[in-house]
Write an enzyme that holds these catalytic residues in place. Sequence first.
Site, short mmCIF file in Angstrom:
data_model
loop_
_atom_site.label_atom_id
_atom_site.label_comp_id
_atom_site.label_asym_id
_atom_site.label_seq_id
_atom_site.Cartn_x
_atom_site.Cartn_y
_atom_site.Cartn_z
CB VAL A 209 -0.82 -40.18 45.22
CG1 VAL A 209 -1.57 -41.06 46.20
CG2 VAL A 209 0.52 -39.76 45.82
CE LYS A 366 2.23 -7.98 23.17
NZ LYS A 366 2.58 -6.74 23.93
CB ALA A 463 -4.62 -0.64 22.14
CB CYS A 466 -2.74 -4.43 23.57
SG CYS A 466 -2.56 -3.85 25.25
C1 LIG Z 1 2.48 -37.17 48.80
C2 LIG Z 1 2.52 -35.78 48.31
N1 LIG Z 1 3.53 -34.94 48.64
C3 LIG Z 1 3.40 -33.74 48.08
C4 LIG Z 1 4.36 -32.63 48.27
O1 LIG Z 1 4.07 -31.54 47.77
O2 LIG Z 1 5.39 -32.89 48.91
S1 LIG Z 1 1.98 -33.62 47.17
C5 LIG Z 1 1.56 -35.21 47.50
C6 LIG Z 1 0.32 -35.84 47.01
C7 LIG Z 1 0.35 -36.00 45.51
O3 LIG Z 1 -0.82 -36.74 45.15
P1 LIG Z 1 -1.47 -36.66 43.70
O4 LIG Z 1 -0.47 -37.31 42.75
O5 LIG Z 1 -2.72 -37.45 43.83
O6 LIG Z 1 -1.70 -35.21 43.39
MG LIG Z 2 1.77 -4.99 27.23
#
Ligand SMILES: Cc1nc(C(=O)O)sc1CCOP(=O)(O)O
Ligand SMILES: [Mg+2]
Length: 540
Positions: A209, A366, A463, A466
């Site tokens: 949109v 990971k 760690a 990590c």
């Molecule tokens: C029309 C519409 N429907 C949605 C749904 O989740 O079903 S989100 C949405 C708006 C999307 O607008 P934009 O591209 O600006 O994020």
């Molecule tokens: Mg871990």
Amino acid sequence: MVFPKDKVDYSLYLVTDSTMLPEGTTLYSQVEAGLKNGVTLVQLREKDTDTKIFIEEAIAVQKLCKAYDVPLIINDRIDVALAIDADGVHVGQSDMPIPMVRQLLGPDKIVGWSVGKTSEVETLAQWGTDMVDYIGIGMVFPTETKKNPRKSPMGPTGVIDILNALETTQATWCRTVAIGGLHPNNIPRVLYQCVSHNGKRALDGISVVSDIMASDDAGASTKILRGLLDYSKFEYIPLDFSHQENITSKDIKDTLSQVQKNHPLVQHMTNKVHQNFGANVTLALGSSPIMSEVPSEVDELASVPNAALLLNTGSVAPVEALKEAVRAYNERKRPIIFDPVGYSATQTRLTLNNTLLQYGQYTCIKGNSGEILSLAKLNQGKMRGVDAGDDKVDKALLARATRLVAFTYKTIAVCTGEYDFIADGTMSSSYRLGHGVGELSANDIPCVMIEDGPIPLMEKITASGCSLGTAIAALVGGLSPNGIAFNAVVSAVLLYKSAGKLASLNCRGSGSFHVHLIDALDQLFTTNDPSSWTAKVEIV
Ligand SMILES: Cc1nc(C(=O)O)sc1CCOP(=O)(O)O
Ligand SMILES: [Mg+2]
Ligand SMILES: C=C1C=NC(C(F)(F)F)=NC1=N
């Protein structure tokens, strides 16, 4: 006049909104700019417009669409769709029930449905082939455009759940578009990641949109979107995602030579316990550590040649700082290694980790067996703490979980334990739209297992897991352009495990194990003679 359903191109689906038009533009100028530059489907969506005006708009937009041979869908208002003989309608979950819509419109019109839950897929599958023609899956990311949304962003994994449901319910006729917060900075990743686990179904398109309707140059914005849809590679790092069956000692030697030459910078955003040891492991691997969680410097750090980010969510940094780092490294196409510490041990960690997983692309994810099983949604019991669960987990299950994580996030997944599993879900970083795209399913992507016998001391020091993340970040970060990412990850795990084994033989307990581990890493890295390493890798 009927637009043949099998001729509908869902790839770039513009949903209009007259409340966000920039100065000097109109609903019609934005729609026409879109049609001129690659929009393939239009939906007129006016939430608070009087019927008379809505019909005038619909007739005008319909004329534009006809000139470009693009179908026009009317949102919600069946009466308006009937009045102008539109090509179809789109209804949400709280609008007129689908069977009634189909009854009024007849079999040839296009009927679209907003879907956010797998239960809604089960419903449409039961209705069968002559009810719902396509679904809008959303919202993927947060968006300002949809007022009072009754659902929260589902992320790419939520989209994959819906694609999986379409496959398991065999709703093969149903087409799909993703919607919600979609823009050039996340569309390639959505197209790359959103594939059903059987490999057969990708999205048929994306729906926007604001990216077009709120654009000062709707034509240029549309051109960018068109380009992303027609391109097919998501080059999020300058590395080679090819995959050869067995990695030789020469491949490993080459990898380490590149790291020795390129001297990578490894930025750590990690937990306090890991910081000191991680810095020493980095140095032992001929790399430069920097422990920084300051958002204002991430762009500079990500710009350093051969920089890599280790993101360990045991870190106490605020999520916004972590997101900033992910953005910076993704924008500069530098690798990020993600370690979702304690993935689902608490709701807080689950939310934090899912937020980060939704937000960016990771070269490697990971975790220990508990974390990987949770990420793969295969964890039997609740995870305990941040140590790997004690119960013996069978290798086949671990291999399956590692493959699922790799495939879902299109990443190189590493599952650590006595047996380490490494699966390559990167699919040579290519993506495509539509159904029947299948090359590989989640069950047959490449996966290797690395073992060197039990090293009990590894579990008795902090760690250790990590710091394997540190080793992976150093070796992936240290690759030259077109270096093979999978080889670097496998080399890091082989090196780390062999060093652990060597250290456990030389030390006199967990205290000196730490020191011996640093010694062993330094020694094996510097001598770079992989054929002498004790850890072995085999294909699973
Ligand atoms: C029309 C519409 N429907 C949605 C749904 O989740 O079903 S989100 C949405 C708006 C999307 O607008 P934009 O591209 O600006 O994020
Ligand atoms: Mg871990
Ligand atoms: C709420 C909506 C959800 N999805 C879609 C589309 F993407 F077009 F399918 N349109 C909507 N109006």
